[in-house]
Design a protein around this motif. Structure first.
Motif, PDB file in Angstrom:
ATOM      1  N   GLU A  81       3.585   6.150   1.337  1.00  0.00           N
ATOM      2  CA  GLU A  81       2.545   7.024   1.892  1.00  0.00           C
ATOM      3  C   GLU A  81       2.296   8.234   0.991  1.00  0.00           C
ATOM      4  O   GLU A  81       1.150   8.570   0.683  1.00  0.00           O
ATOM      5  N   ILE A  82       3.353   8.887   0.553  1.00  0.00           N
ATOM      6  CA  ILE A  82       3.164  10.075  -0.298  1.00  0.00           C
ATOM      7  C   ILE A  82       2.682   9.667  -1.679  1.00  0.00           C
ATOM      8  O   ILE A  82       1.952  10.405  -2.348  1.00  0.00           O
ATOM      9  N   ASN A  83       3.084   8.456  -2.117  1.00  0.00           N
ATOM     10  CA  ASN A  83       2.627   7.977  -3.428  1.00  0.00           C
ATOM     11  C   ASN A  83       1.136   7.656  -3.438  1.00  0.00           C
ATOM     12  O   ASN A  83       0.502   7.675  -4.496  1.00  0.00           O
ATOM     13  N   LYS A  84       0.575   7.363  -2.250  1.00  0.00           N
ATOM     14  CA  LYS A  84      -0.861   7.061  -2.179  1.00  0.00           C
ATOM     15  C   LYS A  84      -1.674   8.212  -2.743  1.00  0.00           C
ATOM     16  O   LYS A  84      -2.552   8.023  -3.583  1.00  0.00           O
ATOM     17  N   ILE A  85      -1.380   9.419  -2.272  1.00  0.00           N
ATOM     18  CA  ILE A  85      -2.194  10.555  -2.717  1.00  0.00           C
ATOM     19  C   ILE A  85      -1.807  11.005  -4.111  1.00  0.00           C
ATOM     20  O   ILE A  85      -2.644  11.394  -4.907  1.00  0.00           O
ATOM     21  N   LEU A  86      -0.512  10.897  -4.442  1.00  0.00           N
ATOM     22  CA  LEU A  86      -0.101  11.285  -5.791  1.00  0.00           C
ATOM     23  C   LEU A  86      -0.643  10.324  -6.839  1.00  0.00           C
ATOM     24  O   LEU A  86      -0.668  10.650  -8.027  1.00  0.00           O
ATOM     25  N   GLY A  87      -1.097   9.167  -6.408  1.00  0.00           N
ATOM     26  CA  GLY A  87      -1.701   8.227  -7.344  1.00  0.00           C
ATOM     27  C   GLY A  87      -3.057   8.675  -7.848  1.00  0.00           C
ATOM     28  O   GLY A  87      -3.520   8.215  -8.895  1.00  0.00           O
ATOM     29  N   PHE A  88      -3.736   9.582  -7.110  1.00  0.00           N
ATOM     30  CA  PHE A  88      -5.053  10.023  -7.567  1.00  0.00           C
ATOM     31  C   PHE A  88      -5.254  11.536  -7.512  1.00  0.00           C
ATOM     32  O   PHE A  88      -6.247  12.053  -8.029  1.00  0.00           O
ATOM     33  N   LYS A  89      -4.301  12.256  -6.913  1.00  0.00           N
ATOM     34  CA  LYS A  89      -4.439  13.707  -6.818  1.00  0.00           C
ATOM     35  C   LYS A  89      -3.065  14.339  -7.009  1.00  0.00           C
ATOM     36  O   LYS A  89      -2.204  14.222  -6.146  1.00  0.00           O
ATOM     37  N   LEU A  90      -2.888  15.010  -8.130  1.00  0.00           N
ATOM     38  CA  LEU A  90      -1.577  15.586  -8.445  1.00  0.00           C
ATOM     39  C   LEU A  90      -1.432  16.933  -7.738  1.00  0.00           C
ATOM     40  O   LEU A  90      -1.587  17.992  -8.344  1.00  0.00           O
ATOM     41  N   ALA A  91      -1.133  16.879  -6.448  1.00  0.00           N
ATOM     42  CA  ALA A  91      -0.966  18.088  -5.647  1.00  0.00           C
ATOM     43  C   ALA A  91       0.508  18.498  -5.672  1.00  0.00           C
ATOM     44  O   ALA A  91       1.380  17.695  -5.311  1.00  0.00           O
ATOM     45  N   VAL A  92       0.773  19.725  -6.080  1.00  0.00           N
ATOM     46  CA  VAL A  92       2.168  20.135  -6.236  1.00  0.00           C
ATOM     47  C   VAL A  92       2.903  20.145  -4.896  1.00  0.00           C
ATOM     48  O   VAL A  92       4.109  19.883  -4.844  1.00  0.00           O
ATOM     49  N   GLU A  93       2.194  20.425  -3.799  1.00  0.00           N
ATOM     50  CA  GLU A  93       2.872  20.416  -2.501  1.00  0.00           C
ATOM     51  C   GLU A  93       3.338  19.004  -2.134  1.00  0.00           C
ATOM     52  O   GLU A  93       4.359  18.841  -1.455  1.00  0.00           O
ATOM     53  N   CYS A  94       2.592  17.991  -2.596  1.00  0.00           N
ATOM     54  CA  CYS A  94       3.014  16.600  -2.355  1.00  0.00           C
ATOM     55  C   CYS A  94       4.192  16.230  -3.247  1.00  0.00           C
ATOM     56  O   CYS A  94       5.112  15.522  -2.812  1.00  0.00           O
ATOM     57  N   LEU A  95       4.188  16.707  -4.476  1.00  0.00           N
ATOM     58  CA  LEU A  95       5.344  16.500  -5.353  1.00  0.00           C
ATOM     59  C   LEU A  95       6.585  17.164  -4.759  1.00  0.00           C
ATOM     60  O   LEU A  95       7.687  16.616  -4.812  1.00  0.00           O
ATOM     61  N   GLU A  96       6.399  18.337  -4.180  1.00  0.00           N
ATOM     62  CA  GLU A  96       7.524  19.042  -3.563  1.00  0.00           C
ATOM     63  C   GLU A  96       8.100  18.239  -2.406  1.00  0.00           C
ATOM     64  O   GLU A  96       9.331  18.118  -2.263  1.00  0.00           O
ATOM     65  N   LEU A  97       7.242  17.664  -1.580  1.00  0.00           N
ATOM     66  CA  LEU A  97       7.725  16.876  -0.446  1.00  0.00           C
ATOM     67  C   LEU A  97       8.461  15.635  -0.943  1.00  0.00           C
ATOM     68  O   LEU A  97       9.535  15.283  -0.431  1.00  0.00           O
ATOM     69  N   ARG A  98       7.901  14.971  -1.952  1.00  0.00           N
ATOM     70  CA  ARG A  98       8.570  13.780  -2.473  1.00  0.00           C
ATOM     71  C   ARG A  98       9.914  14.150  -3.106  1.00  0.00           C
ATOM     72  O   ARG A  98      10.878  13.395  -3.018  1.00  0.00           O
ATOM     73  N   PHE A  99       9.976  15.311  -3.735  1.00  0.00           N
ATOM     74  CA  PHE A  99      11.238  15.817  -4.276  1.00  0.00           C
ATOM     75  C   PHE A  99      12.293  15.898  -3.169  1.00  0.00           C
ATOM     76  O   PHE A  99      13.446  15.487  -3.346  1.00  0.00           O
ATOM     77  N   CYS A 100      11.892  16.401  -2.006  1.00  0.00           N
ATOM     78  CA  CYS A 100      12.827  16.490  -0.873  1.00  0.00           C
ATOM     79  C   CYS A 100      13.279  15.104  -0.416  1.00  0.00           C
ATOM     80  O   CYS A 100      14.455  14.893  -0.083  1.00  0.00           O
ATOM     81  N   PHE A 101      12.342  14.156  -0.392  1.00  0.00           N
ATOM     82  CA  PHE A 101      12.706  12.782  -0.023  1.00  0.00           C
ATOM     83  C   PHE A 101      13.784  12.246  -0.965  1.00  0.00           C
ATOM     84  O   PHE A 101      14.776  11.648  -0.531  1.00  0.00           O
ATOM     85  N   TYR A 102      13.574  12.439  -2.256  1.00  0.00           N
ATOM     86  CA  TYR A 102      14.524  11.918  -3.239  1.00  0.00           C
ATOM     87  C   TYR A 102      15.895  12.583  -3.104  1.00  0.00           C
ATOM     88  O   TYR A 102      16.925  11.948  -3.331  1.00  0.00           O
ATOM     89  N   LEU A 103      15.896  13.851  -2.717  1.00  0.00           N
ATOM     90  CA  LEU A 103      17.187  14.518  -2.491  1.00  0.00           C
ATOM     91  C   LEU A 103      17.934  13.848  -1.342  1.00  0.00           C
ATOM     92  O   LEU A 103      19.138  13.582  -1.428  1.00  0.00           O
ATOM     93  N   VAL A 104      17.212  13.583  -0.281  1.00  0.00           N
ATOM     94  CA  VAL A 104      17.835  12.930   0.874  1.00  0.00           C
ATOM     95  C   VAL A 104      18.375  11.557   0.487  1.00  0.00           C
ATOM     96  O   VAL A 104      19.443  11.139   0.948  1.00  0.00           O
ATOM     97  N   LEU A 105      17.642  10.884  -0.397  1.00  0.00           N
ATOM     98  CA  LEU A 105      18.040   9.537  -0.816  1.00  0.00           C
ATOM     99  C   LEU A 105      19.066   9.544  -1.944  1.00  0.00           C
ATOM    100  O   LEU A 105      19.492   8.478  -2.394  1.00  0.00           O
ATOM    101  N   GLU A 106      19.458  10.713  -2.397  1.00  0.00           N
ATOM    102  CA  GLU A 106      20.372  10.863  -3.533  1.00  0.00           C
ATOM    103  C   GLU A 106      19.814  10.253  -4.816  1.00  0.00           C
ATOM    104  O   GLU A 106      20.566   9.905  -5.734  1.00  0.00           O
ATOM    105  N   ASP A 107      18.499  10.146  -4.898  1.00  0.00           N
ATOM    106  CA  ASP A 107      17.866   9.657  -6.113  1.00  0.00           C
ATOM    107  C   ASP A 107      17.554  10.872  -6.979  1.00  0.00           C
ATOM    108  O   ASP A 107      16.423  11.344  -7.067  1.00  0.00           O
TER     109      ASP A 107
END
Length: 888
Positions: free
Chosen positions: A500-526
């Motif tokens: 879902e978050i990759n959908k918008i990051l695929g066409f709009k590089l919004a830093v707030e979306c990158l920030e949210l995905r960053f949090c997801f990756y932290l939770v996933l230990e990625d």
């Protein structure tokens, strides 16, 4: 200012206040998996703030508003044009188009009638271009002057409004047999003056010296109590004889100025006004003299002081003395200071103040002045909505509600958001829901309406429905994706959440979306993916602060860095090749960010960074990287190349060519030849120049460089060969580019196959690109040209899913519908895209469709709106002319 209106919680907070140790340990491997996180801990980490209220003019139908403005511009008197261009600027600002915003400002400046308008719009353009001084320096080094917005000589530009001298005042009362002189006593001194020449200074002096007052028969008049010194009176006497004031100290001029106001000596006052204006050379001078200028009604001095404040923006608004002066004026004083340009002045000052701090008292004060300066309904919409946003940030809810209601009553429907947020704060959630439902019922529904209503839904299912509708109507809104992704992650639906978050990051590089995905990756230990996102954020916005502005992103980068392995120089280059070949631009940004921390040859890395940022539609960040490349160039010839790219990217192609030639004269390098070839191909109208471009690219390929750049050169060379009809040579270039993993060469090779009438091979080539590329919306779009109609339709549907901002799929589908005589559906297809994508080509096609079905008014509306984007677009001008002949 960030791209969205910050929330009120954006205050400085130490990292420890977030207690990050609970989810990010310094030692690796201590963070528990997502499955062991409690919902409450996930809630604290994965938090999506409510969508911002944008403090911009956002009409429900921007096409209609742009068309109205264009129509008025065609017929209005010249003095009305600057304000119309300013309103056009406000519309483009709401649409987020920086290029069109600047063009409208420039037109406002060029069409300015008064010196005050030129002063304001010139300063505004200079403010918009702040940080671009290096471009002026580069142009100067090429012998081109670019000092457009320098100081104006206000005195020479602002005409005098002084009445002619009172020549009839020279009539003498002969029966009194008085002498032709009169003495003015000031203290113990007497200043002898020519009675009749003094009488011409003003009606009060004429009455005093030649009228029925006692002084008219006196040869000595005491002026000791009129705050004028003997020296001041001598200068006044001299002025009465010569009409000229000599160069005098500021204090003496101020003294004479006050005296001239008291005795209504307009010509003397005008001379003082102009003399004093020449003393304004610093902010301190302007602060000291502005108050006098406003009190004594000195327009030249006031405008000169204002010019200093405007030229020093934004720094001057950090000076409380300047803010106090500019926010405490009344309507008369505004008129003295800036003539009829009050609205434009306070638009500028409000924007600068909000850029500095949107929730500050100074922002509110400037906006209150803006409200007082409004003259029509559209200006009121802008001013009251902006003031409402600031009052809401300041938590002045009752006042915010009042001004939002005014904006709404004037027709700014978007201001309903302010009212619904205030209703939510006051516990009136149901009332807010009803307000939004009423708006959706009464107007053409837009994405922001459903997004806003989702905040007030009673259950999650209804909220989800509204957010899905918001995305359908406006897929560029970031909040719906963020909310859905966060909701899915909290339900531990990891893959769907990332998708879902990759959908918008695929066409709009919004830093707030990158920030949210960053949090997801932290939770996933990625951690590898997490550091990729935070480094991409820092590349785009080095000062970015996460968690609603409370924590610098640099701190998170430092913490996560502990969890990823260190790479060698060879590792870095291998990783960069892999990501570049996969067209993984965000991943490439991350690798370059890490390389810059350790590599010594930074110039070339910053240059590559700028190329990626341009590809990701981040022009400001790309220019910053180019400047850094210039600063870190390891040689003179390398520096000249980066200067050439800076000039080329800012529209100065000829000057960029000169820099390339200078570089080649010092050293025959790949980048210098490549720049010259690129700039020449873009700037020359001569079809025979292709041979020169080929030679330059061949020279570039003979010079040392890495495979990443050589792949690009081979790709460009192939394109030149295709345009020249040399398909076999083009194919060789593309094949050689693919051998060194320049993945985009598949597209060029597909074109060669197609031109050789091998459509299946072209399709297959584009399929290979789709399989390899991370971001492949453009690949699907290109492949659609090599398909049968049904597959074309499928590919273009995929393009719209991957990147809804791409215009071609909507135009294609609309054209197919039109061919099938489904006119309403064709127009609806275009209208769907126009609602969230302001695009000339979409409007052009819709105008043609409206003309075809005989809807002349709608066709003319679309023509006018499209010409607001490009007034010189030849096809639009022809269509407008044709439609205009059909108007009733």
């Amino acid at each position: 200012m960030r791209t969205f209106f910050p929330s009120e919680s954006c205050k400085e907070t130490h990292l420890n206040a977030l207690n990050p140790q609970s989810w990010l340990q310094v030692e690796r491997g201590k963070l528990s998996k997502v499955s062991s996180h409690s919902p409450s801990s996930l809630e604290s980490l994965i938090k999506v703030p409510d969508p911002p209220i944008l403090p911009f003019f956002k009409p429900v139908d921007y096409v209609e508003v742009l068309a109205e403005i264009h129509k008025e511009l065609e017929s209005c008197p010249p003095h009305e044009r600057p304000n119309l261009y300013l309103l056009q600027f406000q519309v483009f600002k709401g649409l987020g188009d920086i290029k069109l915003m600047r063009r409208s400002l420039r037109l406002a400046w060029l069409k300015s009638i008064t010196v005050h308008e030129r002063l304001v719009f010139g300063a505004w353009l200079k403010y918009e271009k702040r940080g671009e001084e290096h471009i002026s320096d580069l142009l100067s080094s090429c012998g081109k002057c670019s000092k457009e917005f320098g100081l104006i000589d206000i005195g020479s530009e602002l005409p005098s409004e002084v009445n002619p001298s009172f020549t009839d005042g020279a009539m003498i009362n002969q029966k009194n047999n008085l002498s032709g002189t009169v003495s003015f006593k000031i203290g113990d001194e007497k200043i002898t003056c020519d009675r009749q020449k003094m009488a011409t200074l003003s009606p009060p002096f004429r009455s005093m010296l030649n009228g029925c007052f006692l002084e008219s028969i006196s040869e000595e008049i005491d002026l000791s109590k009129n705050d004028i010194s003997p020296m001041g009176m001598k200068m006044i006497s001299e002025f009465s004889s010569t009409g000229i004031l000599p160069d005098l100290p500021t204090d003496l001029l101020l003294e004479i100025m006050v005296f001239s106001s008291k005795f209504c000596c307009e010509s003397l006052k005008d001379s003082c006004d102009r003399k004093l204006a020449k003393f304004v050379s610093s902010r301190n001078d302007a602060v000291e003299l502005m108050e006098c200028a406003l009190e004594e009604n000195c327009p030249v001095l006031a405008a000169s002081c204002l010019q200093v404040f405007l030229q020093e923006l934004p720094d001057s608004l950090s000076d409380e003395r300047v803010v106090d002066l500019l926010t405490s004026v009344n309507s008369l004083q505004r008129s003295i200071m800036v003539g009829s340009a009050s609205f434009s002045l306070y638009c500028l000052l409000s924007q600068v103040a909000m850029d500095l701090d949107p929730g500050s008292q100074k922002s509110a004060l400037f906006l209150e002045q803006l409200v007082d300066s409004t003259e029509n309904s559209r200006q009121k919409m802008v001013a009251y909505h902006m003031l409402g946003c600031v009052k809401l940030l300041k938590k002045e809810y009752d006042e915010a509600k009042r001004v939002f209601e005014v904006a709404l009553s004037e027709g700014h429907v978007y201001s309903v958001i302010g009212l619904t947020r205030i209703g939510q704060i006051k516990g009136e959630k149901l009332e807010s829901f009803k307000k939004l439902s009423s708006v959706i019922s009464n107007y053409t529904p837009l994405g922001w309406m459903h997004q806003e209503r989702s905040l007030y839904c009673e259950n999650n299912e209804k909220r989800w429905e509204d957010l899905e509708k918001a995305t359908e109507l406006d897929p560029t809104l970031t909040y719906p994706y963020m909310y859905r992704a966060a909701s899915l992650m909290k339900k531990q639906n990891v893959q769907d959440s990332l998708a879902e978050i990759n959908k918008i990051l695929g066409f709009k590089l919004a830093v707030e979306c990158l920030e949210l995905r960053f949090c997801f990756y932290l939770v996933l230990e990625d951690y590898q993916s997490a550091i990729c996102d935070v480094q991409a954020i820092l590349t785009i916005s080095p000062d970015y602060r996460m968690f609603e502005g409370r924590v610098p992103a640099t701190q998170f980068q430092t913490l996560v860095r502990e969890h990823v392995p260190n790479w060698t120089t060879a590792d870095y280059w291998l990783q960069l090749y892999d990501r570049w070949s996969a067209v993984d631009d965000i991943g490439s940004l991350s690798v370059i960010y890490q390389m810059l921390e350790s590599e010594t040859a930074k110039g070339v890395l910053y240059f590559r960074q700028s190329l990626l940022l341009l590809r990701l539609n981040c022009p400001e960040a790309a220019m910053r990287s180019l400047q850094l490349a210039r600063q870190h160039a390891s040689s003179e010839h390398e520096r000249l190349v980066y200067e050439g790219w800076i000039l080329y990217d800012t529209g100065h192609c000829d000057e960029g060519l000169k820099k390339a030639e200078e570089s080649i004269s010092l050293n025959r390098s790949f980048e210098a030849f490549f720049l010259k070839a690129y700039a020449l191909a873009d700037s020359s109208q001569d079809p025979t120049c292709s041979a020169t471009v080929v030679a330059l690219l061949q020279d570039a390929l003979k010079c040392p460089s890495d495979r990443l750049r050589k792949g690009q050169a081979l790709n460009n060379l192939g394109s030149v060969y295709v345009d020249s009809g040399k398909l076999d040579l083009a194919a060789d270039c593309y094949i050689n580019a693919l051998k060194i993993r320049h993945t985009r060469a598949h597209q060029g090779l597909a074109r060669v196959h197609y031109l050789k009438n091998d459509k299946p091979a072209a399709y297959e080539e584009m399929t290979k690109l789709i399989e390899k590329a991370r971001n492949n919306a453009s690949a699907y779009e290109k492949r659609s040209e090599y398909c049968e109609r049904e597959q074309t339709k499928i590919d273009l549907e995929m393009v719209t899913r991957l990147d809804p901002l791409r215009v071609y799929p909507y135009r294609y589908r609309a054209a197919v519908l039109m061919d099938n005589h489904k006119e309403k559906e064709a127009i609806a297809e275009l209208s769907k895209a126009i609602a969230f994508k302001a695009d000339l080509h979409l409007l052009h096609l819709r105008a043609a469709f409206h003309e075809h079905i005989g809807d002349v008014l709608s066709a003319m509306r679309d023509c006018r709106a499209a010409l607001s984007f490009d007034p010189n677009h030849q096809e639009m001008l022809e269509l407008r002319s044709r439609v205009n002949s059909q108007e009733p």
